[in-house]
Write a protein that holds these residues in place. Structure first.
Motif, short mmCIF file in Angstrom:
data_model
loop_
_atom_site.label_atom_id
_atom_site.label_comp_id
_atom_site.label_asym_id
_atom_site.label_seq_id
_atom_site.Cartn_x
_atom_site.Cartn_y
_atom_site.Cartn_z
N SER A 131 41.80 29.88 50.24
CA SER A 131 40.92 30.34 49.03
C SER A 131 42.03 31.16 48.26
O SER A 131 41.82 31.64 47.12
N ALA A 132 43.18 31.60 48.77
CA ALA A 132 44.53 32.06 48.10
C ALA A 132 43.79 33.61 47.78
O ALA A 132 43.12 34.45 48.24
N ASP A 133 43.72 33.75 46.22
CA ASP A 133 43.43 34.94 45.73
C ASP A 133 42.16 35.07 44.91
O ASP A 133 41.87 35.85 44.10
N SER A 134 41.23 34.04 45.40
CA SER A 134 39.78 33.98 44.88
C SER A 134 39.08 34.72 45.96
O SER A 134 38.82 36.02 45.53
N LEU A 135 38.29 34.27 46.73
CA LEU A 135 37.92 35.03 47.91
C LEU A 135 38.78 35.46 49.01
O LEU A 135 39.91 34.94 49.44
N MET A 136 38.75 36.85 49.13
CA MET A 136 39.80 37.48 50.10
C MET A 136 39.05 38.14 51.02
O MET A 136 37.76 38.42 50.89
N ALA A 137 39.83 38.63 52.21
CA ALA A 137 39.08 39.50 53.22
C ALA A 137 38.54 40.72 52.57
O ALA A 137 39.30 41.79 52.26
N MET A 138 37.02 40.62 52.58
CA MET A 138 36.32 42.00 51.90
C MET A 138 36.83 42.30 50.72
O MET A 138 36.57 43.38 50.19
N GLY A 139 37.19 41.20 49.70
CA GLY A 139 37.37 41.56 48.29
C GLY A 139 37.45 40.03 47.69
O GLY A 139 37.26 38.92 48.18
N CYS A 140 38.13 40.35 46.44
CA CYS A 140 38.19 39.21 45.70
C CYS A 140 39.47 39.45 44.59
O CYS A 140 39.76 40.69 44.60
N GLY A 141 40.24 38.47 44.16
CA GLY A 141 41.44 39.03 43.12
C GLY A 141 41.04 39.54 41.97
O GLY A 141 39.77 39.22 41.47
N ARG A 142 41.65 40.41 41.53
CA ARG A 142 41.66 40.65 40.38
C ARG A 142 41.39 39.77 39.23
O ARG A 142 42.00 38.79 39.10
N LEU A 143 40.54 40.17 38.03
CA LEU A 143 40.26 39.13 37.08
C LEU A 143 41.36 39.23 36.11
O LEU A 143 41.24 39.55 34.95
N PHE A 144 42.64 38.72 36.21
CA PHE A 144 43.62 38.54 35.33
C PHE A 144 43.24 37.58 34.23
O PHE A 144 43.56 37.99 32.85
N GLU A 145 42.54 36.62 34.31
CA GLU A 145 42.43 35.65 33.38
C GLU A 145 40.73 35.35 32.99
O GLU A 145 40.44 35.03 31.98
N GLY A 146 40.08 35.11 34.18
CA GLY A 146 38.82 34.91 34.02
C GLY A 146 38.00 35.96 33.73
O GLY A 146 38.33 37.32 33.54
N ASP A 147 36.63 35.98 33.76
CA ASP A 147 35.48 37.14 33.71
C ASP A 147 34.72 37.12 34.89
O ASP A 147 34.64 36.43 35.78
N GLY A 148 33.71 37.89 34.83
CA GLY A 148 32.93 38.24 36.11
C GLY A 148 31.83 37.21 36.19
O GLY A 148 31.62 36.48 37.43
N PRO A 149 31.25 36.60 35.16
CA PRO A 149 30.38 35.49 35.28
C PRO A 149 31.07 34.27 36.07
O PRO A 149 30.66 33.39 36.85
N MET A 150 32.33 34.21 35.44
CA MET A 150 33.40 32.83 35.96
C MET A 150 33.31 33.14 37.49
O MET A 150 33.28 32.12 38.23
N MET A 151 33.69 34.23 37.93
CA MET A 151 34.22 34.59 39.27
C MET A 151 33.00 34.62 40.11
O MET A 151 32.88 34.18 41.31
N GLN A 152 31.85 35.06 39.63
CA GLN A 152 30.66 34.87 40.27
C GLN A 152 30.27 33.48 40.73
O GLN A 152 29.71 33.14 41.61
N THR A 153 30.33 32.63 39.56
CA THR A 153 30.18 31.14 39.95
C THR A 153 31.09 30.97 41.10
O THR A 153 30.61 29.83 41.98
N THR A 154 32.24 31.27 41.05
CA THR A 154 33.19 31.03 42.14
C THR A 154 32.76 31.55 43.52
O THR A 154 32.70 30.78 44.67
N MET A 155 32.06 32.53 43.58
CA MET A 155 31.69 33.23 44.81
C MET A 155 30.43 32.40 45.37
O MET A 155 30.34 32.40 46.32
N GLU A 156 29.80 31.89 44.24
CA GLU A 156 28.61 31.13 44.96
C GLU A 156 29.02 29.86 45.60
O GLU A 156 28.40 29.34 46.44
#
Length: 255
Positions: A131-156
């Protein structure tokens, strides 16, 4: 037969991974923060390198690419959406594409958010996701380019994977991520127990990556935007999952 996976620490706090298919002997690497540690690890095992899989364009994930390609003649595969800012690709990948390391097959996922065009590699038969810098251990990568809804879709997408999946992420950020997570769910018993294990591992100089997806689902606030206790904790009891994720991310950015 499952992949044999070796974690290779690189730079100050990066992780790359060597994947070897036992049936065919084919070898791949996921991400190349720097070439030296990967070459050393490959040579220690008498391995060559057939394939380099790249997750996203940040320098701390690609800077070793040219040296590895020059030494081993490996193919380089990465995201089609990122191709304009990656090293030259032999194959440009999109979500849903099949990939193979010898007889071990996987799927490409679009996990945009940290960057737009970030991809992950899911080898279901090996219970592994890179998962590299998308899903991380107890975290997720900072949103340098995307937004919250985009990253929530990724988390799903990660939430839909089996609990037995092992998450091979890109950095040793777990201890700082844990300290933030405890500000969201300070009474989460799973989180408190994991915090003790993390502190103990780091005191001994041991890595906290990879991690199990079951553990992430129970303790990672970025995978828990759908959980009522998290919604309540950030003052959004009736908020959508995307709204709650966005607020959790905002708090982490200011932590």
């Amino acid at each position: 037969m499952a992949l044999d996976i070796q974690t290779v620490p690189c730079l100050e706090d990066n992780y790359a991974y060597i994947l070897r298919d036992a049936e065919t002997g084919k070898v791949a690497v996921v991400d190349a923060p720097e070439a030296g540690p990967l070459i050393e690890a490959l040579e220690a095992r008498g391995l060559g390198l057939d394939l380099l899989l790249i997750t996203h364009h940040h320098p701390d994930h690609i800077d070793g690419t040219a040296e590895l390609r020059a030494k081993y003649g490996c193919e380089v595969w990465g995201g089609k959406a990122d191709a304009h800012r990656l090293p030259p690709l032999d194959r440009a990948l999109e979500e849903g594409d099949d990939i193979a390391v010898g007889a071990s097959t996987g799927k490409v996922l679009d996990v945009s958010g940290h960057t737009v065009g970030h991809i992950a590699f899911h080898f279901a038969g090996s219970d592994a996701v890179f998962s590299a810098d998308s899903l991380m251990a107890m975290g997720c990568g900072r949103l340098f380019e995307g937004d919250g809804p985009m990253m929530q879709t990724t988390m799903e997408k990660f939430l839909n994977m089996p609990d037995s999946t092992i998450v091979y992420s890109g950095h040793e950020y777990t201890q700082s991520n844990m300290k933030f997570a405890l500000t969201i769910e300070s009474q989460n018993a799973d989180m408190l127990a994991r915090a003790t294990r993390i502190d103990s591992a780091r005191e001994r100089g041991q890595p906290t990556v990879p991690s199990s997806l079951a553990e992430e689902k129970a303790t990672n606030p970025f995978l828990r935007a759908h959980v009522q206790s998290v919604k309540d904790a950030v003052g959004l009891p009736d908020g959508s999952d995307a709204e709650v994720f966005t607020e959790v991310r905002r708090r982490k950015d200011n932590f």
